[in-house]
Design an enzyme around this catalytic site. Sequence first.
Site, PDB file in Angstrom:
ATOM      1  N   HIS A 173       0.817  -1.220   0.000  1.00 43.55           N
ATOM      2  CA  HIS A 173       0.000   0.000   0.000  1.00 43.55           C
ATOM      3  C   HIS A 173       0.848   1.266   0.000  1.00 43.55           C
ATOM      4  CE1 HIS A 173       0.340  -0.115   4.541  1.00 43.55           C
ATOM      5  NE2 HIS A 173       0.386   1.188   4.354  1.00 43.55           N
TER       6      HIS A 173
ATOM      7  N   ASP B  56       0.196  -7.593   1.507  1.00 45.72           N
ATOM      8  CA  ASP B  56       0.613  -6.195   1.627  1.00 45.72           C
ATOM      9  C   ASP B  56       2.138  -6.056   1.615  1.00 45.72           C
ATOM     10  OD1 ASP B  56       0.296  -3.477   1.756  1.00 45.72           O
ATOM     11  OD2 ASP B  56      -0.108  -3.405   3.906  1.00 45.72           O
TER      12      ASP B  56
ATOM     13  N   SER C   8       4.488   2.686   7.921  1.00 44.51           N
ATOM     14  CA  SER C   8       4.189   1.476   7.155  1.00 44.51           C
ATOM     15  C   SER C   8       5.389   1.034   6.326  1.00 44.51           C
ATOM     16  CB  SER C   8       3.006   1.728   6.216  1.00 44.51           C
ATOM     17  OG  SER C   8       1.821   1.927   6.937  1.00 44.51           O
TER      18      SER C   8
END
Length: 270
Positions: free
Chosen positions: A94, A135, A213
């Site tokens: 992402h 992810d 992230s």
Amino acid sequence: MSLRKKKREMSFSSRFCLIFPSEAFFSFGISDLKRFQILLFFLQKTSPSVVYIEDIELPKTSSGDFSDEENAKIEGTGSGFVWDKLGHIVTNYHVIAKLATDQLGSQRCKVSLVDATGTRFTKDGKIVGLDPDNDLAVLKIETEGRELIPVVLGTSNDLRVGQNCFAIGNPYGYENTLTIGVVSGLGREIPSPNGKSIREAIQTDADINSGNSGGPLLDSFGHTIGVNTATFTRKGSGMSSGVNFAIPIDTVVRTVPYLIVYGTAYRDRF
């Protein structure tokens, strides 16, 4: 002056921003303080392995072409870490999703990191492999002879609820921010970017905010045990609620070699 107050005024390495979840972490004796200094040494060694990722979009000129990168707009930021000395970078899917789905050629990905000499440099990140189900994504940068420092990989199959863990990343663009917490839960199930489920996720109360992230989750030895990926935010604030998740490193170790060689996860090859 109390020992606790002295510890509050300790001068830590300027390469880190340290965020502690509670005062309880400071309730230790001298021997524990020495242990903490050893831990800080491990984290200083890990810092060069953590990268800062910027997603940028090139604006169009009046002629319809894309302008140079000096006029580019930063679309988002994230973290990642050096996988090997060849320049492979692991991050979340992402984080670079706009680049992965770009059909106009307007998206770029800039990766900023330091080499083994401590020299900071920035390179374009090129997509090597994608696994949106977990992810995960692998980028590649040109090292141009620079020596990179890969993370030290640990394992996630022997983690225990309550053990210390540490997240390094670049929340809101603040590079090399270190947050400290514990493993709050194991075997969690969280949604992936494509709507599927990521199983066996690690839950932690170490703060993971926007920009964290893709960065590593570490154990007390500085070994990478997960990839920071998601957080529940406080309503209306965008801030971490203390319920945060990481992809277990065992999943990453199984997946990344296939992404580097084939561009997709093993299950997608058939």
